[in-house]
Design a protein around this motif. Structure first.
Motif, PDB file in Angstrom:
ATOM      1  N   CYS A  52      35.831 -34.106 -82.233  1.00 22.29           N
ATOM      2  CA  CYS A  52      35.453 -34.306 -80.834  1.00 22.29           C
ATOM      3  C   CYS A  52      34.011 -33.865 -80.644  1.00 22.29           C
ATOM      4  CB  CYS A  52      36.378 -33.572 -79.871  1.00 22.29           C
ATOM      5  SG  CYS A  52      36.292 -31.772 -79.905  1.00 22.29           S
ATOM      6  N   ILE A  53      33.430 -34.313 -79.528  1.00 26.74           N
ATOM      7  CA  ILE A  53      32.042 -34.002 -79.235  1.00 26.74           C
ATOM      8  C   ILE A  53      31.879 -33.821 -77.741  1.00 26.74           C
ATOM      9  CG2 ILE A  53      31.346 -36.433 -79.047  1.00 26.74           C
ATOM     10  CD1 ILE A  53      28.755 -35.633 -80.576  1.00 26.74           C
ATOM     11  N   SER A  54      30.998 -32.928 -77.333  1.00 27.72           N
ATOM     12  CA  SER A  54      30.806 -32.654 -75.921  1.00 27.72           C
ATOM     13  C   SER A  54      30.039 -33.787 -75.237  1.00 27.72           C
ATOM     14  CB  SER A  54      30.030 -31.355 -75.749  1.00 27.72           C
ATOM     15  OG  SER A  54      28.693 -31.528 -76.184  1.00 27.72           O
ATOM     16  N   SER A  68      37.465 -34.997 -68.858  1.00 26.79           N
ATOM     17  CA  SER A  68      36.338 -34.459 -68.103  1.00 26.79           C
ATOM     18  C   SER A  68      36.712 -33.139 -67.449  1.00 26.79           C
ATOM     19  CB  SER A  68      35.908 -35.460 -67.015  1.00 26.79           C
ATOM     20  OG  SER A  68      34.821 -34.947 -66.280  1.00 26.79           O
ATOM     21  N   THR A  69      35.920 -32.129 -67.701  1.00 25.76           N
ATOM     22  CA  THR A  69      36.010 -30.842 -67.022  1.00 25.76           C
ATOM     23  C   THR A  69      34.577 -30.357 -66.823  1.00 25.76           C
ATOM     24  OG1 THR A  69      35.987 -29.498 -69.026  1.00 25.76           O
ATOM     25  CG2 THR A  69      38.149 -30.288 -68.264  1.00 25.76           C
ATOM     26  N   PRO A  70      34.373 -29.351 -65.986  1.00 28.00           N
ATOM     27  CA  PRO A  70      32.999 -28.843 -65.830  1.00 28.00           C
ATOM     28  C   PRO A  70      32.380 -28.401 -67.147  1.00 28.00           C
ATOM     29  CG  PRO A  70      34.384 -28.040 -64.062  1.00 28.00           C
ATOM     30  CD  PRO A  70      35.307 -28.735 -65.037  1.00 28.00           C
ATOM     31  N   ALA A  71      33.204 -27.932 -68.081  1.00 30.61           N
ATOM     32  CA  ALA A  71      32.681 -27.448 -69.359  1.00 30.61           C
ATOM     33  C   ALA A  71      32.492 -28.543 -70.384  1.00 30.61           C
ATOM     34  CB  ALA A  71      33.612 -26.379 -69.925  1.00 30.61           C
ATOM     35  N   ALA A  72      33.007 -29.742 -70.108  1.00 28.70           N
ATOM     36  CA  ALA A  72      32.992 -30.808 -71.120  1.00 28.70           C
ATOM     37  C   ALA A  72      31.587 -31.251 -71.487  1.00 28.70           C
ATOM     38  CB  ALA A  72      33.804 -32.000 -70.638  1.00 28.70           C
ATOM     39  N   THR A  73      30.636 -31.014 -70.604  1.00 30.53           N
ATOM     40  CA  THR A  73      29.257 -31.370 -70.922  1.00 30.53           C
ATOM     41  C   THR A  73      28.736 -30.525 -72.077  1.00 30.53           C
ATOM     42  OG1 THR A  73      28.835 -32.000 -68.634  1.00 30.53           O
ATOM     43  CG2 THR A  73      26.914 -31.560 -70.015  1.00 30.53           C
ATOM     44  N   ARG A  74      29.219 -29.285 -72.192  1.00 27.08           N
ATOM     45  CA  ARG A  74      28.685 -28.347 -73.184  1.00 27.08           C
ATOM     46  C   ARG A  74      29.566 -28.205 -74.422  1.00 27.08           C
ATOM     47  NH1 ARG A  74      29.653 -23.854 -71.679  1.00 27.08           N
ATOM     48  NH2 ARG A  74      30.770 -24.135 -69.728  1.00 27.08           N
ATOM     49  N   MET A  75      30.860 -28.433 -74.287  1.00 27.41           N
ATOM     50  CA  MET A  75      31.751 -28.184 -75.407  1.00 27.41           C
ATOM     51  C   MET A  75      32.958 -29.096 -75.323  1.00 27.41           C
ATOM     52  SD  MET A  75      33.489 -24.609 -74.133  1.00 27.41           S
ATOM     53  CE  MET A  75      34.799 -24.705 -75.370  1.00 27.41           C
ATOM     54  N   CYS A  76      33.616 -29.286 -76.460  1.00 33.24           N
ATOM     55  CA  CYS A  76      34.841 -30.069 -76.469  1.00 33.24           C
ATOM     56  C   CYS A  76      35.964 -29.232 -77.064  1.00 33.24           C
ATOM     57  CB  CYS A  76      34.675 -31.361 -77.258  1.00 33.24           C
ATOM     58  SG  CYS A  76      34.477 -31.125 -79.038  1.00 33.24           S
ATOM     59  N   ILE A  77      37.171 -29.613 -76.745  1.00 36.19           N
ATOM     60  CA  ILE A  77      38.364 -28.976 -77.288  1.00 36.19           C
ATOM     61  C   ILE A  77      39.214 -30.081 -77.894  1.00 36.19           C
ATOM     62  CG2 ILE A  77      40.409 -27.603 -76.778  1.00 36.19           C
ATOM     63  CD1 ILE A  77      38.885 -26.529 -74.321  1.00 36.19           C
ATOM     64  N   LEU A  78      39.452 -30.004 -79.186  1.00 36.27           N
ATOM     65  CA  LEU A  78      40.123 -31.099 -79.874  1.00 36.27           C
ATOM     66  C   LEU A  78      41.555 -31.270 -79.395  1.00 36.27           C
ATOM     67  CD1 LEU A  78      39.710 -33.272 -81.958  1.00 36.27           C
ATOM     68  CD2 LEU A  78      40.362 -31.623 -83.739  1.00 36.27           C
ATOM     69  N   TRP A  79      42.220 -30.188 -79.005  1.00 39.76           N
ATOM     70  CA  TRP A  79      43.618 -30.268 -78.616  1.00 39.76           C
ATOM     71  C   TRP A  79      43.805 -30.228 -77.106  1.00 39.76           C
ATOM     72  CZ3 TRP A  79      46.168 -32.331 -82.223  1.00 39.76           C
ATOM     73  CH2 TRP A  79      45.849 -32.061 -83.545  1.00 39.76           C
ATOM     74  N   TYR A  80      42.801 -30.642 -76.389  1.00 38.18           N
ATOM     75  CA  TYR A  80      42.909 -30.699 -74.934  1.00 38.18           C
ATOM     76  C   TYR A  80      43.789 -31.871 -74.514  1.00 38.18           C
ATOM     77  CZ  TYR A  80      41.294 -29.753 -70.184  1.00 38.18           C
ATOM     78  OH  TYR A  80      41.237 -29.400 -68.866  1.00 38.18           O
ATOM     79  N   GLN A  81      44.179 -31.879 -73.257  1.00 40.83           N
ATOM     80  CA  GLN A  81      44.968 -32.982 -72.705  1.00 40.83           C
ATOM     81  C   GLN A  81      44.008 -34.115 -72.337  1.00 40.83           C
ATOM     82  OE1 GLN A  81      48.256 -32.615 -72.559  1.00 40.83           O
ATOM     83  NE2 GLN A  81      48.878 -34.461 -71.508  1.00 40.83           N
ATOM     84  N   TYR A  82      43.764 -35.020 -73.296  1.00 33.64           N
ATOM     85  CA  TYR A  82      42.857 -36.128 -73.054  1.00 33.64           C
ATOM     86  C   TYR A  82      43.493 -37.110 -72.078  1.00 33.64           C
ATOM     87  CZ  TYR A  82      39.758 -34.509 -76.736  1.00 33.64           C
ATOM     88  OH  TYR A  82      38.887 -33.761 -77.481  1.00 33.64           O
ATOM     89  N   SER A  93      33.179 -47.354 -70.695  1.00 31.46           N
ATOM     90  CA  SER A  93      32.666 -47.958 -69.470  1.00 31.46           C
ATOM     91  C   SER A  93      33.361 -47.323 -68.278  1.00 31.46           C
ATOM     92  CB  SER A  93      32.887 -49.477 -69.466  1.00 31.46           C
ATOM     93  OG  SER A  93      34.264 -49.771 -69.555  1.00 31.46           O
ATOM     94  N   GLY A  94      32.671 -47.333 -67.156  1.00 34.45           N
ATOM     95  CA  GLY A  94      33.266 -46.781 -65.950  1.00 34.45           C
ATOM     96  C   GLY A  94      33.170 -45.278 -65.850  1.00 34.45           C
ATOM     97  N   LEU A  95      32.169 -44.691 -66.487  1.00 28.30           N
ATOM     98  CA  LEU A  95      32.038 -43.243 -66.420  1.00 28.30           C
ATOM     99  C   LEU A  95      30.569 -42.851 -66.522  1.00 28.30           C
ATOM    100  CD1 LEU A  95      32.229 -41.438 -69.750  1.00 28.30           C
ATOM    101  CD2 LEU A  95      32.734 -43.846 -69.705  1.00 28.30           C
ATOM    102  N   THR A  96      30.326 -41.610 -66.154  1.00 29.50           N
ATOM    103  CA  THR A  96      29.028 -41.010 -66.427  1.00 29.50           C
ATOM    104  C   THR A  96      29.185 -40.245 -67.725  1.00 29.50           C
ATOM    105  OG1 THR A  96      28.603 -40.788 -64.061  1.00 29.50           O
ATOM    106  CG2 THR A  96      27.247 -39.477 -65.564  1.00 29.50           C
ATOM    107  N   SER A  97      28.605 -40.760 -68.781  1.00 22.01           N
ATOM    108  CA  SER A  97      28.906 -40.313 -70.143  1.00 22.01           C
ATOM    109  C   SER A  97      28.857 -38.813 -70.325  1.00 22.01           C
ATOM    110  CB  SER A  97      27.949 -40.978 -71.132  1.00 22.01           C
ATOM    111  OG  SER A  97      28.167 -42.348 -71.179  1.00 22.01           O
ATOM    112  N   GLU A  98      27.824 -38.177 -69.833  1.00 17.65           N
ATOM    113  CA  GLU A  98      27.641 -36.775 -70.169  1.00 17.65           C
ATOM    114  C   GLU A  98      28.676 -35.863 -69.508  1.00 17.65           C
ATOM    115  OE1 GLU A  98      25.447 -38.727 -68.738  1.00 17.65           O
ATOM    116  OE2 GLU A  98      24.527 -37.796 -66.985  1.00 17.65           O
ATOM    117  N   HIS A  99      29.497 -36.385 -68.636  1.00 19.29           N
ATOM    118  CA  HIS A  99      30.530 -35.573 -67.997  1.00 19.29           C
ATOM    119  C   HIS A  99      31.844 -35.574 -68.763  1.00 19.29           C
ATOM    120  CE1 HIS A  99      28.405 -36.070 -63.842  1.00 19.29           C
ATOM    121  NE2 HIS A  99      27.722 -35.337 -64.694  1.00 19.29           N
ATOM    122  N   TYR A 100      31.893 -36.355 -69.854  1.00 22.28           N
ATOM    123  CA  TYR A 100      33.138 -36.506 -70.588  1.00 22.28           C
ATOM    124  C   TYR A 100      32.979 -36.050 -72.032  1.00 22.28           C
ATOM    125  CZ  TYR A 100      35.306 -39.276 -66.917  1.00 22.28           C
ATOM    126  OH  TYR A 100      35.852 -39.702 -65.733  1.00 22.28           O
ATOM    127  N   ALA A 101      33.938 -35.271 -72.489  1.00 24.17           N
ATOM    128  CA  ALA A 101      34.049 -35.010 -73.921  1.00 24.17           C
ATOM    129  C   ALA A 101      34.852 -36.152 -74.528  1.00 24.17           C
ATOM    130  CB  ALA A 101      34.752 -33.680 -74.166  1.00 24.17           C
TER     131      ALA A 101
END
Length: 130
Positions: free
Chosen positions: A53-55, A103-117, A25-33
């Motif tokens: 993880c999922i984009s 959330s990053t500009p690329a998160a809509t298309r791809m995810c990185i499992l070891w990113y700084q969530y 909640s509190g987000l625009t889903s497609e902008h977040y991995a």
């Protein structure tokens, strides 16, 4: 502010299945991995293991080697929910499962499992007994 709530954890026998849900909640889903992580018994929070993880768009899923072929991640942005279907569960899958988002500009298309969530839920307990 982004909030994540996990559910679906349970106690299940070796070889069984569970489906975890993560409602955001509190987000625009497609902008977040979104990623799933687990903390095994006796491990510190810093030792949480990335599971999958999922984009933001729902594509490009990534799985840890330990769960490939057994777990499936999916998401329904209309419901702001990410699922983790877990089949053929093993005792080593026991732990507290957390979902997390970044959330990053690329998160809509791809995810990185070891990113700084940046945002985390409180977790749901999964126990697999033999």
């Amino acid at each position: 502010q982004l909030q994540l709530v996990e559910s679906g954890g349970d106690r299940v026998q070796d070889g069984g299945s569970l489906r975890l849900s993560c409602v955001a909640s509190g987000l625009t889903s497609e902008h977040y991995a979104i990623g799933w992580f687990r903390q095994a018994p006796g491990k510190e929070r810093e030792e949480r293991e990335g599971v999958s993880c999922i984009s933001g768009s729902g594509g490009s899923p990534i799985y840890a080697d330990a769960v490939k072929g057994r777990f499936t991640i999916s998401r329904d942005n209309a419901k702001n929910t990410v699922y983790l279907q877990m089949n053929n569960l093993k005792p080593d899958d026991t732990g507290v499962y957390y979902c997390a988002a970044y959330s990053t500009p690329a998160a809509t298309r791809m995810c990185i499992l070891w990113y700084q969530y940046s945002d985390w839920g409180r977790g749901t307990q999964v126990t697999v007994y033999s």
